[in-house]
Design a protein around this motif. Structure first.
Motif, PDB file in Angstrom:
ATOM      1  N   MET A   1      32.601 -36.815 -99.762  1.00  0.00           N
ATOM      2  CA  MET A   1      32.579 -35.419 -99.337  1.00  0.00           C
ATOM      3  C   MET A   1      33.436 -35.232 -98.090  1.00  0.00           C
ATOM      4  SD  MET A   1      30.340 -33.146-100.812  1.00  0.00           S
ATOM      5  CE  MET A   1      29.164 -33.399-102.090  1.00  0.00           C
ATOM      6  N   ILE A   2      34.192 -34.158 -98.098  1.00  0.00           N
ATOM      7  CA  ILE A   2      34.972 -33.808 -96.914  1.00  0.00           C
ATOM      8  C   ILE A   2      34.136 -32.799 -96.129  1.00  0.00           C
ATOM      9  CG2 ILE A   2      37.103 -32.794 -96.071  1.00  0.00           C
ATOM     10  CD1 ILE A   2      38.373 -33.509 -98.761  1.00  0.00           C
ATOM     11  N   SER A   3      33.888 -33.086 -94.864  1.00  0.00           N
ATOM     12  CA  SER A   3      33.099 -32.133 -94.077  1.00  0.00           C
ATOM     13  C   SER A   3      33.933 -30.887 -93.825  1.00  0.00           C
ATOM     14  CB  SER A   3      32.677 -32.769 -92.758  1.00  0.00           C
ATOM     15  OG  SER A   3      33.795 -33.023 -91.961  1.00  0.00           O
ATOM     16  N   ASN A   4      33.257 -29.760 -93.803  1.00  0.00           N
ATOM     17  CA  ASN A   4      33.893 -28.486 -93.475  1.00  0.00           C
ATOM     18  C   ASN A   4      34.855 -27.972 -94.549  1.00  0.00           C
ATOM     19  OD1 ASN A   4      33.750 -26.387 -91.763  1.00  0.00           O
ATOM     20  ND2 ASN A   4      35.266 -27.136 -90.316  1.00  0.00           N
ATOM     21  N   LEU A   5      34.731 -28.497 -95.778  1.00  0.00           N
ATOM     22  CA  LEU A   5      35.579 -28.033 -96.885  1.00  0.00           C
ATOM     23  C   LEU A   5      34.715 -27.704 -98.091  1.00  0.00           C
ATOM     24  CD1 LEU A   5      38.593 -27.730 -97.960  1.00  0.00           C
ATOM     25  CD2 LEU A   5      38.205 -29.960 -99.017  1.00  0.00           C
ATOM     26  N   ALA A   6      34.966 -26.544 -98.668  1.00  0.00           N
ATOM     27  CA  ALA A   6      34.344 -26.159 -99.936  1.00  0.00           C
ATOM     28  C   ALA A   6      35.451 -26.046-100.976  1.00  0.00           C
ATOM     29  CB  ALA A   6      33.617 -24.827 -99.786  1.00  0.00           C
ATOM     30  N   CYS A  44      34.575 -33.543-103.434  1.00  0.00           N
ATOM     31  CA  CYS A  44      35.292 -32.945-102.289  1.00  0.00           C
ATOM     32  C   CYS A  44      34.427 -32.025-101.439  1.00  0.00           C
ATOM     33  CB  CYS A  44      36.501 -32.162-102.791  1.00  0.00           C
ATOM     34  SG  CYS A  44      37.703 -33.183-103.630  1.00  0.00           S
ATOM     35  N   GLY A  45      33.279 -31.649-101.931  1.00  0.00           N
ATOM     36  CA  GLY A  45      32.427 -30.726-101.184  1.00  0.00           C
ATOM     37  C   GLY A  45      31.773 -29.739-102.125  1.00  0.00           C
ATOM     38  N   PRO A  46      30.998 -28.793-101.596  1.00  0.00           N
ATOM     39  CA  PRO A  46      30.304 -27.838-102.468  1.00  0.00           C
ATOM     40  C   PRO A  46      31.295 -27.006-103.285  1.00  0.00           C
ATOM     41  CG  PRO A  46      30.125 -27.184-100.166  1.00  0.00           C
ATOM     42  CD  PRO A  46      30.760 -28.536-100.183  1.00  0.00           C
ATOM     43  N   ILE A  47      30.908 -26.728-104.529  1.00  0.00           N
ATOM     44  CA  ILE A  47      31.766 -25.958-105.444  1.00  0.00           C
ATOM     45  C   ILE A  47      31.178 -24.573-105.647  1.00  0.00           C
ATOM     46  CG2 ILE A  47      32.550 -25.792-107.849  1.00  0.00           C
ATOM     47  CD1 ILE A  47      32.902 -28.824-107.814  1.00  0.00           C
ATOM     48  N   TYR A  48      32.054 -23.584-105.540  1.00  0.00           N
ATOM     49  CA  TYR A  48      31.681 -22.188-105.778  1.00  0.00           C
ATOM     50  C   TYR A  48      32.575 -21.633-106.883  1.00  0.00           C
ATOM     51  CZ  TYR A  48      29.482 -22.572-101.180  1.00  0.00           C
ATOM     52  OH  TYR A  48      28.705 -22.971-100.117  1.00  0.00           O
ATOM     53  N   GLU A 103      41.878 -36.559-105.396  1.00  0.00           N
ATOM     54  CA  GLU A 103      42.830 -37.251-104.519  1.00  0.00           C
ATOM     55  C   GLU A 103      43.843 -36.272-103.923  1.00  0.00           C
ATOM     56  OE1 GLU A 103      42.099 -38.166-107.644  1.00  0.00           O
ATOM     57  OE2 GLU A 103      40.960 -40.010-107.273  1.00  0.00           O
ATOM     58  N   PHE A 104      44.212 -35.271-104.713  1.00  0.00           N
ATOM     59  CA  PHE A 104      45.150 -34.253-104.244  1.00  0.00           C
ATOM     60  C   PHE A 104      44.513 -33.413-103.135  1.00  0.00           C
ATOM     61  CE2 PHE A 104      46.805 -29.838-104.809  1.00  0.00           C
ATOM     62  CZ  PHE A 104      48.099 -30.072-104.380  1.00  0.00           C
ATOM     63  N   VAL A 105      43.272 -33.012-103.349  1.00  0.00           N
ATOM     64  CA  VAL A 105      42.551 -32.231-102.343  1.00  0.00           C
ATOM     65  C   VAL A 105      42.445 -33.040-101.044  1.00  0.00           C
ATOM     66  CG1 VAL A 105      40.408 -31.024-101.777  1.00  0.00           C
ATOM     67  CG2 VAL A 105      41.242 -31.048-104.144  1.00  0.00           C
ATOM     68  N   ASN A 106      42.063 -34.296-101.168  1.00  0.00           N
ATOM     69  CA  ASN A 106      41.945 -35.169 -99.992  1.00  0.00           C
ATOM     70  C   ASN A 106      43.281 -35.291 -99.261  1.00  0.00           C
ATOM     71  OD1 ASN A 106      39.212 -35.780-100.361  1.00  0.00           O
ATOM     72  ND2 ASN A 106      39.689 -37.388-101.818  1.00  0.00           N
ATOM     73  N   TYR A 107      44.355 -35.417-100.043  1.00  0.00           N
ATOM     74  CA  TYR A 107      45.692 -35.530 -99.448  1.00  0.00           C
ATOM     75  C   TYR A 107      46.035 -34.267 -98.652  1.00  0.00           C
ATOM     76  CZ  TYR A 107      50.710 -35.909 -98.893  1.00  0.00           C
ATOM     77  OH  TYR A 107      51.972 -35.938 -98.350  1.00  0.00           O
ATOM     78  N   LEU A 108      45.851 -33.094 -99.283  1.00  0.00           N
ATOM     79  CA  LEU A 108      46.160 -31.840 -98.591  1.00  0.00           C
ATOM     80  C   LEU A 108      45.332 -31.709 -97.312  1.00  0.00           C
ATOM     81  CD1 LEU A 108      46.533 -28.935-101.183  1.00  0.00           C
ATOM     82  CD2 LEU A 108      48.322 -30.129 -99.935  1.00  0.00           C
TER      83      LEU A 108
END
Length: 193
Positions: A1-6, A44-48, A103-108
């Motif tokens: 999980m990435i903190s502070n990212l939804a 990556c974090g919570p999904i909406y 992996e793309f989200v983490n990279y960005l």
């Protein structure tokens, strides 16, 4: 999980080019596009889910964010989500982009700087992709102003916000990641592969 990212999956389109069939529920390898994206991005974090009408999607087990402004396209879903979610950053993709990867989200996210309001990628021709990017809550006043001026183009928003644009060919990812399926012909071609 990435903190502070939804993560936000835009689902509010009218699906006209798909003859009214909702793209989120098209199947690929026995799973809907929506399930493919959620499976890929849940780490990556919570999904909406951004929707135009909550009552149509109440059967889905994810938080639904209904558009504050109706019928204005993706900018309405982005605004409503940035306004309502607690995270400072939101990764935004669309329900017709089944190849998105964590992996793309983490990279960005790793490319964000303290003053970055938004980060997106561009392809080999220099075209940038507003969806498949990370947006910050700091953009809310700018988005609201643009909506009030009836300018719903995400390209204009990214320019006004001074978005950080990362050339995709300078990353470890391929353009397939950003591919979206808009028409029955594109869907048939996808299934044939």
């Amino acid at each position: 999980m990435i903190s502070n990212l939804a993560t936000l999956i835009l689902m509010g389109g009218q699906n006209k080019r798909m003859n009214g069939q909702h793209k989120a529920f098209l199947k690929l390898h026995e799973k809907s596009f929506l399930d493919q994206i959620i499976t890929s991005l849940k780490s990556c974090g919570p999904i909406y889910l951004s929707v135009n009408d909550k009552s149509l999607y109440s059967h889905l087990p994810y938080p639904l964010i209904e558009d504050c402004y109706k019928e204005i396209g993706p900018i309405g879903g982005i605004y409503s989500t940035l306004l309502k979610v607690p995270s400072n950053y939101v990764f935004i993709t669309a329900c017709d982009m089944p190849f998105m990867e964590a992996e793309f989200v983490n990279y960005l996210y790793s490319q964000l700087e303290p003053d970055t309001s938004c980060i997106v990628v561009s392809d080999s021709s220099g075209r940038f992709y507003p969806l498949g990017g990370i947006y910050s809550k700091t953009m809310l006043p700018l988005i609201k102003e643009q909506i009030e001026n009836e300018n719903y183009r995400l390209g204009a928003l990214l320019k006004r916000a001074g978005a950080k644009i990362v050339p995709l060919n300078e990353t470890p990812f391929s353009e397939k990641l950003l591919r979206n399926i808009n028409t029955p012909k594109e869907y048939e071609a996808l299934l044939e592969k």
